[in-house]
Scaffold this active site. Structure first.
Site: not given
Length: 336
Positions: A155-157, A308
C-alpha cells in the site's frame, strides 16, 4: 513482448498503470478491463470525463466484463487495480492459468489468513496462493520478486512508512523501548474515483482517521518486524503522501550513522533519493516514481520525513518496478 492486461483500469492507479505499460518497450498492453456493471464500460480510457490526459496516447476501450476466458490464453501478466475482495476472488483464476499477477490491493500482502478476518473483514479462501505471495516492496525483496508468480504490491502508506525505517531496523540503530510514531498525510486520490461526501472539493479538510484501527498499521508492523503507532490523515491536496516518523535511537548513534545507513541500503537504488541537508517535500515527487527520504536527529530523537506520489511509488510505478525486476529488465524501464 510480454502481453499484459489491467483490471480496474478506469481508476486512478489503473490509468497510471496503463500509461506506464504503454510506454514500456517490452510490454504490449492488450486489454483494459473494468467490472461488468461499471458505467465506464465501452468508453475510451481517454474520454474527457475519465482520463483526458491520455488522449492520443492510449485510446483503448474499457471492457466491462467478469468473463476473462477470452483473454486467458493470450496474456502473460495481469495487473489488478481492484478492491481487495475482487482481487482475492479473481487472482487465483489467472494464477492457475499460468499468468503472473501483480495485485495492487491488500488481498495477499500478509501471509497469514487470520490477518484478513481481523483487519479486512473477510475470510481468506486461497491459502495456497497466500503462502506463495511475495510482498512487492521493490527495494527490499528483489530476489523473492524475481521468482514469484504472485506479487502483492504494498500500500501507499506502508511504502512511505517502511522505506525510511527498514535500514535503521536492519542495523539495530533504534531504541526499541519506544515504538516509531508515523503520522502520514495522503492526497484525496488515495480514496479512489468514487465520489463521497468526504472527498468533495469543498468538504475536504485535513483530519486524522482510522486512529488505532487502520488496516495498514498491521501491514507495516508485520513487514517491519517492529510495532508502530500509525495515524493516517486526509490532506487537502490531490496526490502524494507525506510521512513524518518520530523514533528514538540508541545511545551513541549520530546523524552520520543515520546517513551512512540510509546510503548503505539505497545508494544503488535509483528510485530512492536520500537527502543529506534539506527535508523533502511533496513537490519533489508528485508525478514521479521516487520515494524521497530526509531526517533530523537531536538528543537521540530522530525525525524521518518520507514523501512519495501515492498513485505512483505508492501503487502503479512500484507495480511496474516489480514487473521489471521479475522479468530481468532495468528497474526504471518506462518509469524514468
Amino acid at each position: 513482448m510480454l502481453k499484459a492486461i489491467v483490471i480496474g483500469a478506469s481508476g486512478y492507479a489503473g490509468a497510471k498503470l496503463a500509461y506506464y505499460l504503454h510506454k514500456h518497450p517490452h510490454v504490449e498492453l492488450t486489454a483494459l478491463i473494468v467490472s461488468e456493471n461499471s458505467q465506464d464500460g465501452g468508453r475510451l480510457i481517454s474520454d474527457y470525463e475519465l482520463h483526458p490526459q491520455l488522449k492520443g496516447v492510449i485510446d483503448l476501450p474499457l471492457i466491462a466484463t467478469s468473463d476473462y476466458s477470452a483473454y486467458i490464453n493470450d496474456v502473460d501478466i495481469v495487473f489488478l487495480a481492484t478492491e481487495h475482495t475482487v482481487s482475492h476472488n479473481i487472482a487465483p483464476y489467472f494464477l492457475e492459468h499460468g499468468c503472473t499477477v501483480f495485485d495492487l490491493s491488500g488481498a495477499f500482502r500478509v501471509n497469514c489468513a487470520t490477518f484478513y478476518s481481523d483487519y479486512y473483514g473477510f475470510t481468506h479462501q486461497h491459502p495456497k496462493w497466500l503462502d506463495k505471495a511475495v510482498y512487492g516492496l521493490a527495494e527490499w525483496n528483489v530476489e523473492q520478486i524475481k521468482h514469484a508468480q504472485l506479487i502483492a504490491v504494498p500500500g501507499c502508506y506502508p511504502t512511505a512508512s517502511q522505506l525510511p525505517l527498514k535500514p535503521l531496523i536492519e542495523e539495530s540503530l533504534l531504541d526499541n523501548s519506544q515504538w516509531p510514531v508515523i503520522n502520514a498525510v495522503s492526497g484525496v486520490s488515495g480514496a479512489g474515483r468514487k465520489p463521497s461526501h468526504n472527498n468533495l472539493f469543498c468538504e475536504v479538510s485535513l483530519h486524522a482517521y482510522g486512529v488505532f484501527t487502520h488496516r495498514h498499521q498491521p501491514e507495516i508492523a508485520t513487514h517491519l518486524g517492529q510495532e508502530v503507532i500509525f495515524t493516517p490523515h486526509l490532506g487537502s491536496f490531490k496526490q502524494g503522501i507525506h510521512a513524518t516518523i518520530t523514533c528514538r535511537v540508541k545511545a551513541g548513534v549520530t546523524s552520520q550513522d543515520i546517513l551512512a545507513t540510509l546510503n548503505k541500503y539505497y545508494q544503488n537504488k535509483p528510485l530512492i533519493r536520500v537527502y543529506q541537508k534539506n527535508l523533502p517535500a511533496l513537490k519533489s515527487v508528485v508525478g514521479l516514481p521516487y520515494c524521497d527520504i530526509g531526517f533530523v536527529l537531536k538528543d537521540r530523537h530522530l525525525i524521518l520525513i518520507s514523501v512519495e506520489d501515492n498513485l505512483l511509488k505508492g501503487a502503479a510505478t512500484q507495480a511496474v518496478q516489480c514487473m521489471n525486476i521479475r522479468y530481468g529488465f532495468d528497474e526504471t524501464t518506462a518509469l524514468l
